[in-house]
Design an enzyme around this catalytic site. Structure first.
Site, mmCIF file in Angstrom:
data_model
loop_
_atom_site.group_PDB
_atom_site.id
_atom_site.type_symbol
_atom_site.label_atom_id
_atom_site.label_comp_id
_atom_site.label_asym_id
_atom_site.label_seq_id
_atom_site.Cartn_x
_atom_site.Cartn_y
_atom_site.Cartn_z
ATOM 1 N N GLU A 33 0.759 -1.367 0.078
ATOM 2 C CA GLU A 33 -0.080 0.053 0.023
ATOM 3 C C GLU A 33 0.779 1.107 0.014
ATOM 4 O OE1 GLU A 33 -3.143 0.107 -1.282
ATOM 5 O OE2 GLU A 33 -3.424 -1.442 0.305
ATOM 6 N N ILE A 35 2.647 2.406 -2.274
ATOM 7 C CA ILE A 35 4.117 2.156 -2.818
ATOM 8 C C ILE A 35 3.821 2.076 -4.422
ATOM 9 C CG2 ILE A 35 5.025 1.384 -1.109
ATOM 10 C CD1 ILE A 35 5.046 -1.602 -2.241
ATOM 11 N N ASP A 36 2.789 2.307 -4.998
ATOM 12 C CA ASP A 36 2.613 2.147 -6.208
ATOM 13 C C ASP A 36 3.451 3.441 -7.047
ATOM 14 O OD1 ASP A 36 0.613 3.958 -5.555
ATOM 15 O OD2 ASP A 36 -0.725 3.211 -6.887
ATOM 16 N N SER A 67 -27.269 7.111 -14.894
ATOM 17 C CA SER A 67 -26.558 6.178 -13.689
ATOM 18 C C SER A 67 -27.659 5.966 -12.659
ATOM 19 C CB SER A 67 -25.414 6.941 -13.249
ATOM 20 O OG SER A 67 -25.023 6.073 -12.113
ATOM 21 N N GLY A 124 -16.868 6.036 -2.794
ATOM 22 C CA GLY A 124 -15.580 6.588 -1.847
ATOM 23 C C GLY A 124 -15.094 5.622 -0.786
ATOM 24 N N GLY A 126 -13.086 3.177 -1.574
ATOM 25 C CA GLY A 126 -11.455 2.875 -1.901
ATOM 26 C C GLY A 126 -11.363 1.576 -2.505
ATOM 27 N N SER A 128 -12.113 1.407 -5.957
ATOM 28 C CA SER A 128 -11.713 1.666 -7.210
ATOM 29 C C SER A 128 -13.086 1.812 -8.067
ATOM 30 C CB SER A 128 -10.891 0.986 -7.852
ATOM 31 O OG SER A 128 -9.548 0.896 -7.354
ATOM 32 N N GLU A 162 -7.561 9.818 -15.537
ATOM 33 C CA GLU A 162 -7.449 10.201 -14.210
ATOM 34 C C GLU A 162 -6.455 11.088 -13.988
ATOM 35 O OE1 GLU A 162 -9.605 9.424 -11.177
ATOM 36 O OE2 GLU A 162 -9.353 7.488 -11.937
ATOM 37 N N ASP A 174 -4.750 0.560 -9.721
ATOM 38 C CA ASP A 174 -6.402 0.159 -9.715
ATOM 39 C C ASP A 174 -6.627 -0.375 -11.273
ATOM 40 O OD1 ASP A 174 -5.984 1.311 -7.384
ATOM 41 O OD2 ASP A 174 -7.126 2.867 -7.674
#
Length: 387
Positions: A33, A35-36, A67, A124, A126, A128, A162, A174
């Protein structure tokens, strides 16, 4: 049934049946986590929660999109001739962003689409949801216009949308985890070189439980960018003494030689996390290949502690989930997943103890935080597919 709702909503809004149905997963990161963006290894996998779409190709240059997750917005309409970002267009900016990037890259897209989407990923949290949507849209356009986009290119296109269109400084993990997803496999990914390897996720009699704090986190205005800057500053300092291009090129042993060069104690702890977490990923994958699930779980726990103490991105909610999970019978390991500051944690739990686990951790969380967490048993699914 989600697909029937999707179809009927499409008919109600656009007066005809959709020609195609699609699905794109969300993702969890098992370990590795923050570290990408430090050039490290990550170990994500796609989950069977995600985003569904009903779509049809049009004969003109208009796009219409609706949506079920944002019903109050109604149908949002725009033309291929104006793909500029507009705040009021909300989630459809992801559709416009993908269209804009593809057209700029020379892909031939000369007709609009009608689109209805419905996601069952908590927003929201996390997991993705935005990358899931991006990869869904790439899949739809690739299918309708026969663009022959490779899975790796699809991920890179999503990241570009993004970073340059939406304006979030995120890494590649992601989109990559979703685009290249395969059932019952996790992906060991080197975010620097994009080298990747599929690793079968043989969890035996255990399941992955996703625990949602139900505390929303917004990547763009959380401390995410602050942590990135702390790491970048540290890297700039270290580059004066050693020939590296990312923090995770150093081993913990090598870092010992240079750590006194970083005078700020906060920045020093950020480095300690990044470098040790990268080593934990490699150890965790080795443990999984050797069927040593106990060690895999211990490394997950160590990862959370590092994110809590050295990287400081967990917060009371995630700590309450992880620390109560560790106390339960049948738990191999638990940690936060994603960017932190709210969002989700994951645990690997023996199937015989899952119900008890959810009850106990759920109660402890409600007692400590004052509202409920949500729990999902995760299955590892495929990448984006036409249904």
């Amino acid at each position: 049934m989600e697909l029937n709702t999707l179809k009927s909503t499409f008919i109600n809004n656009f007066g005809k049946e959709p020609t195609s149905l699609f699905f794109s997963p969300g993702r969890i990161n098992l370990i590795g986590e923050h570290i990408d963006y430090n050039g490290g290894f990550v170990f994500p996998c796609p989950i069977t929660l995600g985003t569904f779409a009903a779509a049809s190709l049009r004969e003109d240059r208009i796009c219409r999109a609706y949506s079920l997750n944002f019903e109050s917005l109604g149908v949002i309409e725009f033309s291929l001739d104006d793909l500029s970002y507009k705040k009021e267009d909300n989630w459809t900016n992801y559709l416009k962003g993908v269209l804009k990037v593809l057209i700029e890259k020379g892909y031939k897209i000369d007709k609009g689409i009608d689109l209805v989407i419905n996601g069952n990923l908590p927003n929201g949290a996390g997991l993705s949801s935005s990358a899931s949507l991006e990869m869904l849209i790439v899949k739809i356009l690739d299918t309708f216009f026969s663009l022959n986009i490779s899975k790796v290119d699809a991920a890179l296109i999503g990241k570009e949308v993004e970073n340059t269109y939406i304006g979030v400084n995120s890494g590649i993990m992601d989109q990559f985890a979703i685009s290249l997803g395969e059932k019952d496999k996790a992906i060991l990914l080197d975010c620097n070189s994009l080298y990747y390897e599929y690793v079968p996720l043989n969890l035996g009699d255990n399941s992955i439980i996703i625990m949602n704090t139900n505390k929303r986190r917004e990547l763009a205005d959380s401390k995410y960018n602050e942590r990135r800057k702390e790491c970048d500053d540290s890297l700039d300092t270290l580059k004066k003494y050693t020939n590296i291009s990312s923090l995770c090129e150093l081993t913990s042993l090598e870092f010992e030689t240079y750590k006194d060069k970083i005078e700020d104690s906060n920045k020093l702890r950020r480095c300690v996390h990044a470098i040790s977490e990268n080593e934990r990923v490699k150890d965790a994958v080795k443990a999984l290949k050797e069927n040593n699930l106990e060690l895999f779980g211990q490394l997950m726990n160590q990862s959370h502690i590092s994110l809590r103490d050295d990287y400081e991105v967990t917060g009371k909610e995630l700590d309450t989930l992880a620390e109560n999970a560790w106390k339960q019978p049948g738990v191999l390991g638990a940690r936060m997943t994603g960017a932190g500051f709210g969002g989700c944690a994951i645990a690997i739990v023996n199937n015989a103890h899952v119900d008890e686990f959810i009850k106990n951790v759920g109660q402890a969380y409600k007692d400590a935080i004052g509202y409920e967490a949500s729990f999902y048993v995760a299955s590892i699914g495929n990448g984006p597919t036409e249904l």
